[in-house]
Scaffold this active site. Structure first.
Site, PDB file in Angstrom:
ATOM      1  N   HIS A  99      -5.322   0.824   6.417  1.00 27.10           N
ATOM      2  CA  HIS A  99      -4.740  -0.513   6.231  1.00 27.10           C
ATOM      3  C   HIS A  99      -5.249  -1.102   4.931  1.00 27.10           C
ATOM      4  O   HIS A  99      -6.402  -0.900   4.545  1.00 27.10           O
ATOM      5  CB  HIS A  99      -5.086  -1.439   7.402  1.00 27.10           C
ATOM      6  N   HIS A 101      -5.916  -4.673   3.029  1.00 27.57           N
ATOM      7  CA  HIS A 101      -6.044  -6.120   3.172  1.00 27.57           C
ATOM      8  C   HIS A 101      -5.492  -6.774   1.914  1.00 27.57           C
ATOM      9  O   HIS A 101      -5.914  -6.436   0.806  1.00 27.57           O
ATOM     10  CB  HIS A 101      -7.514  -6.543   3.269  1.00 27.57           C
TER      11      HIS A 101
HETATM   12  P1  5GP Z   1     -11.552  -3.096   8.344  1.00 25.61           P
HETATM   13  O1  5GP Z   1     -12.984  -3.573   8.459  1.00 25.61           O
HETATM   14  O2  5GP Z   1     -11.295  -1.906   9.243  1.00 25.61           O
HETATM   15  O3  5GP Z   1     -11.141  -2.842   6.929  1.00 25.61           O
HETATM   16  O4  5GP Z   1     -10.627  -4.293   8.811  1.00 25.61           O
HETATM   17  C1  5GP Z   1     -10.093  -4.403  10.092  1.00 25.61           C
HETATM   18  C2  5GP Z   1      -9.419  -5.754  10.143  1.00 25.61           C
HETATM   19  O5  5GP Z   1      -8.586  -5.780  11.267  1.00 25.61           O
HETATM   20  C3  5GP Z   1     -10.384  -6.951  10.262  1.00 25.61           C
HETATM   21  O6  5GP Z   1     -10.176  -7.833   9.157  1.00 25.61           O
HETATM   22  C4  5GP Z   1     -10.001  -7.573  11.596  1.00 25.61           C
HETATM   23  O7  5GP Z   1     -10.063  -8.995  11.584  1.00 25.61           O
HETATM   24  C5  5GP Z   1      -8.595  -7.069  11.817  1.00 25.61           C
HETATM   25  N1  5GP Z   1      -8.222  -6.925  13.209  1.00 25.61           N
HETATM   26  C6  5GP Z   1      -8.945  -6.318  14.182  1.00 25.61           C
HETATM   27  N2  5GP Z   1      -8.277  -6.341  15.349  1.00 25.61           N
HETATM   28  C7  5GP Z   1      -7.095  -6.963  15.110  1.00 25.61           C
HETATM   29  C8  5GP Z   1      -5.970  -7.278  15.939  1.00 25.61           C
HETATM   30  O8  5GP Z   1      -5.904  -6.993  17.132  1.00 25.61           O
HETATM   31  N3  5GP Z   1      -4.939  -7.937  15.341  1.00 25.61           N
HETATM   32  C9  5GP Z   1      -4.961  -8.278  14.022  1.00 25.61           C
HETATM   33  N4  5GP Z   1      -3.907  -8.922  13.540  1.00 25.61           N
HETATM   34  N5  5GP Z   1      -6.001  -7.980  13.212  1.00 25.61           N
HETATM   35  C10 5GP Z   1      -7.061  -7.329  13.745  1.00 25.61           C
END
Ligand code: 5GP
Ligand code: ZN
Length: 116
Positions: A99, A101
């Site tokens: 993903h 951001h």
């Molecule tokens: P990472 O640390 O893996 O780059 O980011 C994961 C992101 O996913 C975090 O910013 C977190 O807030 C978001 N996130 C986690 N669970 C959910 C969810 O169920 N729905 C949405 N919309 N975002 C999520």
């Protein structure tokens, strides 16, 4: 991927505030926004991370990058944004489905990283 959180969002099994969907990608608001604009753009196909992406994923990765400017501009960050793709343990990736951001808003997001 049965138990993958973001695959569940792709399948509609978990709700998300979607802002875009096409044959390859979906984009939705992060549940815990770090800036006034905080979107996640993900491939519909389960790709665990950039560490496991291959040349077969070139088209989807290009599409993912190519749509970020329009999404940022349409959702409150017309003067630029930051794109972050956390990758693996070192990159502090929490959800193991690739993903990007998109973070931004009316104010600059600040320096890229705090020095260790
Ligand atoms: P990472 O640390 O893996 O780059 O980011 C994961 C992101 O996913 C975090 O910013 C977190 O807030 C978001 N996130 C986690 N669970 C959910 C969810 O169920 N729905 C949405 N919309 N975002 C999520
Ligand atoms: Zn997945």
């Amino acid at each position: 991927m049965e138990d993958c959180l973001f695959c569940k969002i792709v399948r509609g099994e978990i709700p998300a505030r979607k802002v875009h969907e096409d044959d390859w990608l979906i984009a939705f608001h992060d549940i815990n926004p770090a800036r006034p604009l905080h979107l996640l753009v993900i491939p519909k196909k389960h790709i665990t991370s950039l560490a496991t992406a291959t040349a077969d994923d070139t088209e989807i990765l290009g599409r993912l990058l190519a749509i970020t400017g329009r999404l940022a501009a349409e959702h409150g960050s017309p003067d630029g944004f930051r794109l972050i793709i956390n990758t693996g343990r070192i990159g502090h990736q929490e959800v193991p489905h690739l993903h990007a951001h998109i973070v931004g808003g009316p104010e600059p997001v600040g320096p890229m990283l705090k020095r260790a």
